[in-house]
Design a protein around this motif. Sequence first.
Motif, PDB file in Angstrom:
ATOM      1  N   ASP A   1       0.782  -1.228   0.139  1.00  0.00           N
ATOM      2  CA  ASP A   1      -0.142   0.033   0.188  1.00  0.00           C
ATOM      3  C   ASP A   1       0.833   1.014   0.096  1.00  0.00           C
ATOM      4  N   GLU A   2      -0.215   2.495  -0.287  1.00  0.00           N
ATOM      5  CA  GLU A   2       1.326   3.703  -0.621  1.00  0.00           C
ATOM      6  C   GLU A   2       1.661   3.713   1.115  1.00  0.00           C
ATOM      7  N   ASN A   3       0.688   3.652   1.551  1.00  0.00           N
ATOM      8  CA  ASN A   3       1.072   3.931   3.244  1.00  0.00           C
ATOM      9  C   ASN A   3       1.656   3.122   3.892  1.00  0.00           C
ATOM     10  N   PHE A   4       3.189   3.037   4.280  1.00  0.00           N
ATOM     11  CA  PHE A   4       4.271   2.276   5.126  1.00  0.00           C
ATOM     12  C   PHE A   4       3.417   1.651   5.701  1.00  0.00           C
ATOM     13  N   TYR A   5       3.024   2.495   6.581  1.00  0.00           N
ATOM     14  CA  TYR A   5       2.393   1.734   7.764  1.00  0.00           C
ATOM     15  C   TYR A   5       1.731   0.152   7.856  1.00  0.00           C
ATOM     16  N   PHE A   6       1.420   0.257   6.816  1.00  0.00           N
ATOM     17  CA  PHE A   6       0.967  -1.392   5.700  1.00  0.00           C
ATOM     18  C   PHE A   6       1.589  -2.738   4.856  1.00  0.00           C
ATOM     19  N   ASP A   7       3.052  -1.778   4.891  1.00  0.00           N
ATOM     20  CA  ASP A   7       4.263  -3.216   5.346  1.00  0.00           C
ATOM     21  C   ASP A   7       3.759  -4.224   5.834  1.00  0.00           C
ATOM     22  N   VAL A   8       4.606  -4.721   5.229  1.00  0.00           N
ATOM     23  CA  VAL A   8       4.169  -6.721   5.406  1.00  0.00           C
ATOM     24  C   VAL A   8       5.432  -7.062   5.779  1.00  0.00           C
ATOM     25  N   PRO A   9       6.021  -7.551   7.374  1.00  0.00           N
ATOM     26  CA  PRO A   9       7.562  -7.717   7.718  1.00  0.00           C
ATOM     27  C   PRO A   9       7.492  -9.600   6.894  1.00  0.00           C
ATOM     28  N   ILE A  10       8.251  -9.519   6.247  1.00  0.00           N
ATOM     29  CA  ILE A  10       8.292 -10.830   6.310  1.00  0.00           C
ATOM     30  C   ILE A  10       9.836 -11.396   6.418  1.00  0.00           C
TER      31      ILE A  10
ATOM     32  N   LEU B   1      11.439 -15.933  -0.656  1.00  0.00           N
ATOM     33  CA  LEU B   1      10.621 -15.653   0.686  1.00  0.00           C
ATOM     34  C   LEU B   1       9.283 -17.053   0.648  1.00  0.00           C
ATOM     35  N   MET B   2       8.957 -17.987   1.954  1.00  0.00           N
ATOM     36  CA  MET B   2       7.425 -18.508   1.979  1.00  0.00           C
ATOM     37  C   MET B   2       6.226 -17.456   3.091  1.00  0.00           C
ATOM     38  N   ILE B   3       5.321 -17.047   2.331  1.00  0.00           N
ATOM     39  CA  ILE B   3       4.390 -16.519   3.200  1.00  0.00           C
ATOM     40  C   ILE B   3       2.991 -16.827   3.347  1.00  0.00           C
ATOM     41  N   GLU B   4       2.938 -17.194   4.713  1.00  0.00           N
ATOM     42  CA  GLU B   4       1.495 -17.658   5.028  1.00  0.00           C
ATOM     43  C   GLU B   4       0.558 -16.287   4.851  1.00  0.00           C
ATOM     44  N   ILE B   5      -0.699 -16.267   4.142  1.00  0.00           N
ATOM     45  CA  ILE B   5      -1.448 -15.123   3.967  1.00  0.00           C
ATOM     46  C   ILE B   5      -2.399 -15.689   5.114  1.00  0.00           C
TER      47      ILE B   5
ATOM     48  N   THR C   1      -1.858  -9.341   3.916  1.00  0.00           N
ATOM     49  CA  THR C   1      -0.893 -10.685   2.970  1.00  0.00           C
ATOM     50  C   THR C   1      -1.788 -11.069   1.798  1.00  0.00           C
ATOM     51  N   LYS C   2      -2.383 -10.873   2.137  1.00  0.00           N
ATOM     52  CA  LYS C   2      -3.771 -10.947   0.996  1.00  0.00           C
ATOM     53  C   LYS C   2      -3.542 -10.239  -0.375  1.00  0.00           C
ATOM     54  N   LYS C   3      -2.906  -9.760  -0.798  1.00  0.00           N
ATOM     55  CA  LYS C   3      -2.920  -8.125  -0.899  1.00  0.00           C
ATOM     56  C   LYS C   3      -1.588  -9.499  -1.881  1.00  0.00           C
ATOM     57  N   LEU C   4      -0.794  -9.391  -1.285  1.00  0.00           N
ATOM     58  CA  LEU C   4       0.467 -10.317  -1.940  1.00  0.00           C
ATOM     59  C   LEU C   4       0.164 -11.259  -2.618  1.00  0.00           C
ATOM     60  N   LEU C   5      -1.520 -12.294  -2.755  1.00  0.00           N
ATOM     61  CA  LEU C   5      -1.741 -12.899  -4.088  1.00  0.00           C
ATOM     62  C   LEU C   5      -2.060 -12.047  -4.607  1.00  0.00           C
ATOM     63  N   ASP C   6      -2.383 -10.534  -5.452  1.00  0.00           N
ATOM     64  CA  ASP C   6      -1.980 -10.343  -6.666  1.00  0.00           C
ATOM     65  C   ASP C   6      -0.821 -10.298  -7.356  1.00  0.00           C
ATOM     66  N   ILE C   7      -0.120 -10.257  -6.550  1.00  0.00           N
ATOM     67  CA  ILE C   7       1.509 -10.418  -7.513  1.00  0.00           C
ATOM     68  C   ILE C   7       1.715 -11.383  -8.523  1.00  0.00           C
TER      69      ILE C   7
ATOM     70  N   ILE D   1       4.334 -12.846 -11.772  1.00  0.00           N
ATOM     71  CA  ILE D   1       5.811 -12.664 -12.859  1.00  0.00           C
ATOM     72  C   ILE D   1       6.424 -11.428 -13.551  1.00  0.00           C
ATOM     73  N   ASP D   2       6.894 -10.583 -13.176  1.00  0.00           N
ATOM     74  CA  ASP D   2       7.790  -9.594 -13.968  1.00  0.00           C
ATOM     75  C   ASP D   2       6.711  -8.459 -13.572  1.00  0.00           C
ATOM     76  N   ASP D   3       5.813  -8.676 -12.427  1.00  0.00           N
ATOM     77  CA  ASP D   3       5.618  -7.123 -11.626  1.00  0.00           C
ATOM     78  C   ASP D   3       7.112  -6.390 -10.240  1.00  0.00           C
ATOM     79  N   GLU D   4       6.928  -5.404 -10.120  1.00  0.00           N
ATOM     80  CA  GLU D   4       8.188  -5.315  -9.127  1.00  0.00           C
ATOM     81  C   GLU D   4       7.320  -4.761  -7.807  1.00  0.00           C
ATOM     82  N   MET D   5       8.408  -5.530  -6.607  1.00  0.00           N
ATOM     83  CA  MET D   5       7.661  -5.346  -5.190  1.00  0.00           C
ATOM     84  C   MET D   5       8.856  -4.437  -4.482  1.00  0.00           C
ATOM     85  N   VAL D   6       8.357  -3.486  -4.021  1.00  0.00           N
ATOM     86  CA  VAL D   6       8.633  -2.169  -3.077  1.00  0.00           C
ATOM     87  C   VAL D   6       9.063  -2.809  -1.842  1.00  0.00           C
ATOM     88  N   ILE D   7      10.398  -3.237  -1.570  1.00  0.00           N
ATOM     89  CA  ILE D   7      11.349  -3.650  -0.838  1.00  0.00           C
ATOM     90  C   ILE D   7      12.004  -2.647   0.362  1.00  0.00           C
ATOM     91  N   ARG D   8      11.676  -2.650   1.974  1.00  0.00           N
ATOM     92  CA  ARG D   8      12.221  -1.988   2.840  1.00  0.00           C
ATOM     93  C   ARG D   8      12.936  -3.091   3.483  1.00  0.00           C
TER      94      ARG D   8
END
Length: 303
Positions: free
Chosen positions: A81-90, A104-108, A113-119, A121-128
Amino acid sequence: MLCSQLHGKCFCDCLSWKGVCIYQEFNNNGNVAKKGRETFRCKVKEVAHLEGDILLIRFIAPHKLALDLVHPGSYVFIRTDENFYFDVPISIMESDIETDLVSLMIEIRGIKTKKLLDIKIDDEMVIRGPYWNGVFGLKSINELKDSKALVIARGIGMAPAIPVIRKLSNNKNALKIIMDKSPYKEVYVDEYLAQYTDGYEEINTIDKGKLSDEIKKTIEEEIKNGVKLIHVAGADILSYKVIEFLDSINQREVKVSCCNNAKMCCGEGVCGSCTARFQGHRVKRLCKVQTDPRNIFEGRRFI
């Protein structure tokens, strides 16, 4: 702000703070606040839905980030999400410094985490990142060499257990690996385990909220065989019960490490999402505190 001297006081009263000295960092940086963690746009190379709520993602990271994420306890925040308080620690399952491929292995579980289901191949992920406090007892892991260790992993804990197993293996320790795939159908880290161990044993670790008799017997046998460290990769209840069992059989000299399952948000010890309360009204920020797991679970107020 945590630092009493930056608040204008004349002395340091960071009694419960065991991380980097904020005041010293401020001075060393020319009395200017240090830059926060960077964000990176990383290309997704693989997405696999292993079963209902388990997602495997592999992405290409900058080489420096891949190097930083090799260590046990490494984790990143994934921006959904654009709001960084919604970042998911993995937690990191593997960081390949030859190919810069991070796995990464992620438990939804929830809306983040449900938003990660939309990712795709070849998409870009924002990682902090990088962050490194995903494991308690790192000192025990790093110092154990030419010895024996027992690793107990349950459920999604099998993923962050891989960097710990790699470190212990590289330090020439003999490893006994226990995998409890519950509540999943398969052990999804076979290919990684094969690189560092000769195999693993599947044992049910929790029975009706308590340690199973089988895992108790295994722990006692491995201690007799010379195990000096037990790493627990699973929910807090598993770590707590293992420590409780070790104390009950007078084995406090056996070192313990475990996953840091704090509910993190900022990762910097500021927002308070990761705080836990202990006896004596002490509050610890678990995203920054690095200590023996016994200090985390003994005296902690769970209610």
